[in-house]
Design an enzyme around this catalytic site. Structure first.
Site, PDB file in Angstrom:
ATOM      1  CG  ASP A 237      -1.882   1.154   1.256  1.00  9.76           C
ATOM      2  OD1 ASP A 237      -1.759   2.070   0.401  1.00  9.76           O
ATOM      3  OD2 ASP A 237      -2.766   1.167   2.130  1.00  9.76           O
TER       4      ASP A 237
ATOM      5  CB  SER B 147       0.783  13.654 -15.422  1.00 10.03           C
ATOM      6  OG  SER B 147      -0.295  14.361 -16.001  1.00 10.03           O
TER       7      SER B 147
ATOM      8  CE1 TYR C 269      -1.991  12.855 -11.141  1.00  7.59           C
ATOM      9  CE2 TYR C 269      -2.289  14.553 -12.815  1.00  7.59           C
ATOM     10  CZ  TYR C 269      -2.004  13.241 -12.469  1.00  7.59           C
ATOM     11  OH  TYR C 269      -1.726  12.327 -13.456  1.00  7.59           O
TER      12      TYR C 269
ATOM     13  CE  LYS D  70       1.423  11.715 -11.630  1.00  5.22           C
ATOM     14  NZ  LYS D  70       2.035  10.367 -11.550  1.00  5.22           N
TER      15      LYS D  70
END
Length: 316
Positions: free
Chosen positions: A106, A189, A202, A206
């Site tokens: 995890d 990304s 996010y 990235k």
């Protein structure tokens, strides 16, 4: 006269800069996707095992299948053992001549002890390719204090998107350095290319992946190790919530094959030719216009997600 010479000189400099930019754009698009042949990945890797994180869904699963197709044994890492077992079964049904191992982890667990245990398991094999793919995004775009899932979601995004490429690279690089061969692919990304409103954490995490990978390339440039950033745009996966493929949106398998073909030919690319085309075109747009376009798209995505959420709440 002096003024005229200066203006002529400045004009030549500007013309050279424009020509260089155009050549760079064509090189980024055509080089790794059209003109250059894929390298011998097994030779570059120097070992028969590939480790892929986030390997039971989407891009990670597609990388696992594509590496298996190319003859690598695959060590797949993800959170849920049952999904790992199912993915292992699927890979072996299609590629019975390779070996598949699994490790359940995890990645919200940031404890160094957890990573040490995982690395101890992974380093039992000779790893030629490491694909740091595991990642987490928003449920839908929103301003920071309203992100769905709150503080816990933000913490998980930060942890999952930054620690695995950092710590797994640090833990597996020693065997690659000793062999003077190996490939590390850090999946980021294209959100890292812009300061994307409504995707703050996010986009920022990235960007971390992009910078980390670029710096690692400098640190290990004479060690025989290929370290690549892949920064895709939209791929039809569970995380992207896009189900239909299109000219600009490949499925995971198509994307992974294309992306692996760029290893050794491009150190920082989107992984897919139409994604690269989009990125280069967006790069030509002035920042303030680009920001407005991206923000409007995100606002539209948020509105659609909230409408869907409202419909689901009423249906209960």
């Amino acid at each position: 006269m002096a003024c005229q010479c200066f203006l002529v000189g400045a004009g030549y400099v500007a013309l050279a800069a424009v020509a260089y930019r155009i050549l760079t754009i064509f090189s980024n698009i055509l080089g790794p996707y059209v003109l250059l042949s894929p390298i011998d990945l097994k030779k570059r890797a120097g070992a028969s095992w590939a480790v892929i994180t986030g390997a039971t869904d989407g891009i990670g699963k597609a990388y696992a299948f594509e590496l298996a197709r190319r003859g690598f044994n695959v060590f797949i890492v993800s959170r849920t053992q049952s999904k790992l077992d199912e993915t292992k079964k699927e890979i072996l049904e299609k590629y019975p001549n390779i070996e598949v191992r699994t490790a359940a982890y995890d990645f919200t667990n940031a404890a160094p002890s957890g990573y040490k245990n995982l690395l101890e398991t992974l380093n039992k094999v000779e790893i030629g390719v490491l694909v740091n793919n595991v990642g987490l995004s928003y449920e839908y775009p929103d301003v920071l204090h309203k992100v769905d899932g709150g503080i816990e979601r933000l913490a998980n995004i930060t942890t999952i998107n930054t620690l695995p490429p950092t710590l797994l690279s640090a833990g597996i690089l020693p065997q690659m350095v000793a062999r003077k061969a190996g490939v590390i692919v850090n999946v980021g990304s294209s959100a890292s290319a812009n300061q994307m409103a409504l995707w703050a954490v996010y986009s920022a995490t990235k960007k971390y992946v992009s910078w980390l990978t670029a710096i690692l390339r400098k640190e290990y440039e004479h060690q025989g190790i290929t370290i690549q950033t892949i920064a895709p745009m939209m791929v039809a996966t569970k995380m992207s919530k896009v189900k239909r493929t299109s000219f600009f949106t490949p499925d995971g398998a198509t994307f992974a094959k294309s992306a692996l073909n760029t290893v050794g030919n491009s150190s920082d690319t989107t992984g897919y030719i139409t994604h690269q085309l989009q990125l280069e075109v967006m790069d030509l747009i002035p920042t303030f216009i680009r920001d407005k376009i991206l923000t409007n798209m995100s606002v539209g995505t948020r509105a659609a997600a909230l409408r869907k959420k409202e419909r689901e709440a009423k249906a209960q």
